[in-house]
Design a protein around this motif. Sequence first.
Motif, PDB file in Angstrom:
ATOM      1  N   LEU A   1      -5.581  -4.717  10.164  1.00 18.42           N
ATOM      2  CA  LEU A   1      -4.240  -4.462   9.637  1.00 18.42           C
ATOM      3  C   LEU A   1      -3.602  -3.297  10.385  1.00 18.42           C
ATOM      4  CD1 LEU A   1      -4.994  -4.821   5.826  1.00 18.42           C
ATOM      5  CD2 LEU A   1      -3.391  -6.241   7.122  1.00 18.42           C
ATOM      6  N   PRO A   2      -2.283  -3.300  10.534  1.00 16.95           N
ATOM      7  CA  PRO A   2      -1.616  -2.238  11.304  1.00 16.95           C
ATOM      8  C   PRO A   2      -1.386  -0.951  10.514  1.00 16.95           C
ATOM      9  CG  PRO A   2       0.001  -3.818  10.543  1.00 16.95           C
ATOM     10  CD  PRO A   2      -1.335  -4.353  10.117  1.00 16.95           C
ATOM     11  N   CYS A   3      -2.095  -0.767   9.390  1.00 14.90           N
ATOM     12  CA  CYS A   3      -1.890   0.440   8.573  1.00 14.90           C
ATOM     13  C   CYS A   3      -3.212   0.869   7.959  1.00 14.90           C
ATOM     14  CB  CYS A   3      -0.863   0.175   7.482  1.00 14.90           C
ATOM     15  SG  CYS A   3      -1.379  -1.117   6.304  1.00 14.90           S
ATOM     16  N   ASP A   4      -3.232   2.111   7.478  1.00 15.98           N
ATOM     17  CA  ASP A   4      -4.419   2.602   6.791  1.00 15.98           C
ATOM     18  C   ASP A   4      -4.322   2.295   5.294  1.00 15.98           C
ATOM     19  OD1 ASP A   4      -2.605   4.409   5.743  1.00 15.98           O
ATOM     20  OD2 ASP A   4      -3.267   6.105   6.993  1.00 15.98           O
ATOM     21  N   ALA A   5      -5.242   2.855   4.522  1.00 18.92           N
ATOM     22  CA  ALA A   5      -5.296   2.540   3.087  1.00 18.92           C
ATOM     23  C   ALA A   5      -4.091   3.043   2.316  1.00 18.92           C
ATOM     24  CB  ALA A   5      -6.576   3.130   2.484  1.00 18.92           C
ATOM     25  N   LYS A   6      -3.325   3.973   2.901  1.00 19.90           N
ATOM     26  CA  LYS A   6      -2.130   4.515   2.220  1.00 19.90           C
ATOM     27  C   LYS A   6      -0.840   3.921   2.753  1.00 19.90           C
ATOM     28  CE  LYS A   6      -4.056   8.916   0.716  1.00 19.90           C
ATOM     29  NZ  LYS A   6      -3.870  10.399   0.674  1.00 19.90           N
ATOM     30  N   GLY A   7      -0.952   2.940   3.633  1.00 14.58           N
ATOM     31  CA  GLY A   7       0.239   2.279   4.136  1.00 14.58           C
ATOM     32  C   GLY A   7       0.888   2.974   5.320  1.00 14.58           C
ATOM     33  N   ASN A   8       0.202   3.921   5.926  1.00 12.37           N
ATOM     34  CA  ASN A   8       0.728   4.573   7.135  1.00 12.37           C
ATOM     35  C   ASN A   8       0.377   3.761   8.366  1.00 12.37           C
ATOM     36  OD1 ASN A   8       1.766   6.969   5.791  1.00 12.37           O
ATOM     37  ND2 ASN A   8      -0.358   7.594   5.533  1.00 12.37           N
ATOM     38  N   ARG A   9       1.318   3.625   9.288  1.00  7.38           N
ATOM     39  CA  ARG A   9       1.078   2.855  10.494  1.00  7.38           C
ATOM     40  C   ARG A   9       0.007   3.520  11.360  1.00  7.38           C
ATOM     41  NH1 ARG A   9       4.101  -1.037  12.976  1.00  7.38           N
ATOM     42  NH2 ARG A   9       5.981  -0.551  11.765  1.00  7.38           N
ATOM     43  N   VAL A  10      -0.873   2.704  11.877  1.00 13.87           N
ATOM     44  CA  VAL A  10      -1.925   3.208  12.767  1.00 13.87           C
ATOM     45  C   VAL A  10      -1.694   2.631  14.169  1.00 13.87           C
ATOM     46  CG1 VAL A  10      -3.605   3.487  10.925  1.00 13.87           C
ATOM     47  CG2 VAL A  10      -3.472   1.314  12.128  1.00 13.87           C
ATOM     48  N   ALA A  11      -2.225   3.318  15.139  1.00 11.75           N
ATOM     49  CA  ALA A  11      -2.073   2.861  16.526  1.00 11.75           C
ATOM     50  C   ALA A  11      -2.821   1.552  16.725  1.00 11.75           C
ATOM     51  CB  ALA A  11      -2.573   3.921  17.485  1.00 11.75           C
ATOM     52  N   ALA A  12      -2.212   0.654  17.485  1.00 17.94           N
ATOM     53  CA  ALA A  12      -2.820  -0.659  17.762  1.00 17.94           C
ATOM     54  C   ALA A  12      -4.046  -0.497  18.637  1.00 17.94           C
ATOM     55  CB  ALA A  12      -1.802  -1.561  18.413  1.00 17.94           C
TER      56      ALA A  12
ATOM     57  N   ARG B   1       0.824  -1.212   0.000  1.00  9.97           N
ATOM     58  CA  ARG B   1       0.000   0.000   0.000  1.00  9.97           C
ATOM     59  C   ARG B   1       0.860   1.265   0.000  1.00  9.97           C
ATOM     60  NH1 ARG B   1      -4.898  -1.221   4.400  1.00  9.97           N
ATOM     61  NH2 ARG B   1      -5.972  -2.821   3.162  1.00  9.97           N
ATOM     62  N   ALA B   2       1.933   1.249   0.792  1.00 10.80           N
ATOM     63  CA  ALA B   2       2.816   2.415   0.860  1.00 10.80           C
ATOM     64  C   ALA B   2       3.500   2.664  -0.481  1.00 10.80           C
ATOM     65  CB  ALA B   2       3.858   2.220   1.960  1.00 10.80           C
ATOM     66  N   VAL B   3       3.907   1.584  -1.154  1.00 18.29           N
ATOM     67  CA  VAL B   3       4.529   1.726  -2.472  1.00 18.29           C
ATOM     68  C   VAL B   3       3.528   2.279  -3.473  1.00 18.29           C
ATOM     69  CG1 VAL B   3       5.489   0.450  -4.421  1.00 18.29           C
ATOM     70  CG2 VAL B   3       6.285  -0.043  -2.117  1.00 18.29           C
ATOM     71  N   ARG B   4       2.339   1.703  -3.490  1.00 25.87           N
ATOM     72  CA  ARG B   4       1.332   2.079  -4.488  1.00 25.87           C
ATOM     73  C   ARG B   4       0.788   3.495  -4.266  1.00 25.87           C
ATOM     74  NH1 ARG B   4      -4.124   1.512  -4.149  1.00 25.87           N
ATOM     75  NH2 ARG B   4      -3.919   0.106  -2.362  1.00 25.87           N
ATOM     76  N   GLU B   5       0.508   3.837  -3.023  1.00 25.02           N
ATOM     77  CA  GLU B   5      -0.170   5.105  -2.743  1.00 25.02           C
ATOM     78  C   GLU B   5       0.783   6.283  -2.498  1.00 25.02           C
ATOM     79  OE1 GLU B   5      -3.293   5.784  -2.900  1.00 25.02           O
ATOM     80  OE2 GLU B   5      -4.009   3.742  -3.279  1.00 25.02           O
ATOM     81  N   GLN B   6       2.002   6.009  -2.032  1.00 25.07           N
ATOM     82  CA  GLN B   6       2.889   7.108  -1.674  1.00 25.07           C
ATOM     83  C   GLN B   6       4.154   7.170  -2.529  1.00 25.07           C
ATOM     84  OE1 GLN B   6       3.194   8.180   2.561  1.00 25.07           O
ATOM     85  NE2 GLN B   6       1.957   6.377   3.038  1.00 25.07           N
ATOM     86  N   GLU B   7       4.808   6.026  -2.713  1.00 34.95           N
ATOM     87  CA  GLU B   7       6.071   6.077  -3.454  1.00 34.95           C
ATOM     88  C   GLU B   7       5.853   6.206  -4.952  1.00 34.95           C
ATOM     89  OE1 GLU B   7      10.140   4.552  -2.161  1.00 34.95           O
ATOM     90  OE2 GLU B   7       9.133   2.805  -3.036  1.00 34.95           O
ATOM     91  N   TRP B   8       4.810   5.586  -5.463  1.00 34.99           N
ATOM     92  CA  TRP B   8       4.577   5.662  -6.907  1.00 34.99           C
ATOM     93  C   TRP B   8       4.327   7.102  -7.370  1.00 34.99           C
ATOM     94  CZ3 TRP B   8       5.461   0.688  -8.282  1.00 34.99           C
ATOM     95  CH2 TRP B   8       5.484   0.405  -9.647  1.00 34.99           C
ATOM     96  N   PRO B   9       3.445   7.869  -6.711  1.00 35.44           N
ATOM     97  CA  PRO B   9       3.277   9.270  -7.131  1.00 35.44           C
ATOM     98  C   PRO B   9       4.562  10.086  -6.970  1.00 35.44           C
ATOM     99  CG  PRO B   9       1.428   8.567  -5.774  1.00 35.44           C
ATOM    100  CD  PRO B   9       2.462   7.495  -5.678  1.00 35.44           C
ATOM    101  N   ALA B  10       5.338   9.807  -5.923  1.00 38.50           N
ATOM    102  CA  ALA B  10       6.582  10.560  -5.705  1.00 38.50           C
ATOM    103  C   ALA B  10       7.602  10.281  -6.808  1.00 38.50           C
ATOM    104  CB  ALA B  10       7.174  10.208  -4.340  1.00 38.50           C
TER     105      ALA B  10
END
Length: 266
Positions: free
Chosen positions: A255-266, A104-113
Amino acid sequence: MWLVIVVAVIALLAGLAANRWLRPRLLSEDDGTGMAVKDMVGPLLTMTVLLLSFVLVTANSSYGKAEVASRGEARALDQLVESAEYAPAVQRARIQAGAVCYARAVREQEWPAMSDGHGSPAPSVWSADFRQTFHSLQGTPVFGMLVAADNKRSDERDERLTQASASIPSAIFYFLLATLVITVMALGICLPRKNNRGQLITLTVITALLTTMLVIIRDVDRPFGGIINVEPTAITEVERQATRDFLAHHPTTPLPCDAKGNRVAA
């Protein structure tokens, strides 16, 4: 892209203007006066086409490497998820969840960057989490499989980020743009001043073809941005499969992350 088109149009107009005002002074029909400008246009056009073709091959090679690296990274991540099936339940869940979040982090954040030639720190959060999990598996048969898959993923990601940067230096690109301008203007100067409709159409077509080639070079040289770009299709499919595997074993665990691959609190 627009810079190339605007400059090419200006070059075409400048060539036509030079045909009207400068041609009578620059060209001579007397063969005894030496080589006229029109005699040099053919070699100039040939040189321009050869330069553009060579650079296009170089840019296309970079595009191909970017596509191969993207698919290789996705395959390595998929292998990591499959290898995790042989790990104890706790580590398996953490690795598979981390794979989903990494994708998710690759697709949503790194790809646009990468469209600007940059990476993102977001996927590194989950790759560090992988290595942390591997420490607790040292000495087990699955440890080597997981480390090998993760090393492959890391290498392919590095290659993907390398190819995101332009492989053709700006100086070479602007040199090609200047060559295109000179070629189009020289062709414009050498057009006959009367009964030249066919030549005008031909010159316009040549200008359009050379401009299109330069635009394609500019676009292909940035494989993750523009019209011709590498889509995150492979990593998206791995994300889907990893999500399916994680939910099959842990249907009630978030899952330990949101839809953009950012870590969320447990």
